[in-house]
Design an enzyme around this catalytic site. Sequence first.
Site, PDB file in Angstrom:
ATOM      1  N   ARG A  18      24.026   5.208  19.609  1.00 53.37           N
ATOM      2  CA  ARG A  18      23.922   3.958  18.809  1.00 53.37           C
ATOM      3  C   ARG A  18      25.095   3.397  18.255  1.00 53.37           C
ATOM      4  NH1 ARG A  18      18.164   5.924  16.298  1.00 53.37           N
ATOM      5  NH2 ARG A  18      19.400   7.657  16.616  1.00 53.37           N
ATOM      6  N   ASN A 224      23.078   5.839  11.853  1.00 60.46           N
ATOM      7  CA  ASN A 224      22.958   5.685  13.400  1.00 60.46           C
ATOM      8  C   ASN A 224      23.992   4.613  14.183  1.00 60.46           C
ATOM      9  OD1 ASN A 224      21.250   8.007  13.663  1.00 60.46           O
ATOM     10  ND2 ASN A 224      19.693   6.452  12.670  1.00 60.46           N
TER      11      ASN A 224
END
Length: 434
Positions: A18, A224
């Site tokens: 991500r 993330n």
Amino acid sequence: MKKEDISIVILAAGKGSRMKSPKAKVLHSISGKPMLYHIIKASKELSNDISVVVAHQKEAVIEQMSAFFDDINFVVQDAENFPGTGGAMMGVNPKNEKVLVLNGDMPLITPNALQGFLDTNADVIMSIFDLENPSGYGRVIIQEDEVQYIVEQKDANEAELKTTTVNAGIYAFSKAVIEKYIPQLSNDNAQSEYYLTDVVAMAKADNLHIAPLLVDEEYFKGVNSKKDLSDSEIIMQDRIKTKWMEAGVIMQLPSTIYIEESVAFEGECIVENGCRITGETLIHNSHIKSSSVVEDSIVKNSDVGPLAHLRPATFIEDTHIGNFVEVKKSSLKGVKAGHLSYIGDAQVDEGTNIGAGTITCNYDGIKKYKTIIGKNVFIGSDTQLVAPVTIKDDVMIAAGTTVTSGVIESGNLVLSRTKMRLIKDFYYKFFKKQ
Ligand code: UD1
Ligand code: CA
């Protein structure tokens, strides 16, 4: 709890897809250091048995961390056959009774924030927080005041997705829990991964004691994505700047200032808005004016800027550096360089004045050369010093001079100019104004 009772495992093997980056997630930097560095640094205050699980880009992760720490156990995860946070735990061999498991993508944790895991007594202690937007996190299912299980977003049904209590991703397990349940994990889920979170349901089924620990998102935020990275950077910067303001540094509009964790201040310093101060920099009793950049430098009893650039290995003391002055790998003591100059690979001594537009020509396209300037030298504006060059004490250099001789002895005036010409009424003739 004593250091000898605690082992710490840091999970740092994931791809971090991500992040959309060729660089391993845990190596992305927060306040000048890789995320993982901050986590290991905090861990070292709590334990002497620290394992870091690596796989994705393991060479880079091991190399970068070994530059900072020399007593870390690196454990290589077989991520191909046993992917996931549970797979990451399969090779670890913690020495001590209590095993704290941290994620390599949580750069904001502090020893203090982890204290709750050490003070609580349970077979499994897991961190939770409540989020308005729980997206991306595993949901913690609590019934009758007891944690039942954790379900990952990708595996959750609609009712589970509505849960706003999420797994912060940090745990303390007894060594026995790890030894018993990690080998039993399966990958029968949406991501075909071995989830560490499944240990909770297994321990629950055996009636072990599971203690949820409510933690503060400010310390347990996971990174993330690059947006998360910048959100965490803001928090880390706020901590660094608060620390230095409490220690006596004056900061104007601190939200516009960036200071890396390796920077130190002494005495009374002022940092104006828009400054960037990085690397192993020490600022002592000095004033850094707005929009200046200081990298790996030592600044003592001096003022710098506005809009000045001190590049690595600069040492200045009792010195005035004005606007649009760049200094690199140079030492200046008792010097004034007020405007528009480049001073590279130079050593300049007390009482010397560097006029506007002075340039050290330190590079011939192949090699770099030094410029040595003594005491009480007056350098006129727009001077070029073609290195290697040495200017002894008490020398005067006229404006516009190109100094090419290797050594200028004391007492001299140096002057290199073409004779000025004056052509009467040229302007009027040229523009036909008469
Ligand atoms: C994990 C938790 C989730 C929790 C969240 C909190 C699981 C299954 N899920 O999800 O419940 O809400 O953290 O941030 O644990 N890692 C490895 N090897 C791997 C995969 C990951 O070492 O094979 C490491 C990563 O480098 C990372 C950490 O484990 O540091 C967490 O992995 P990540 O993929 O970010 O887990 P999440 O999906 O966020
Ligand atoms: Ca995560």
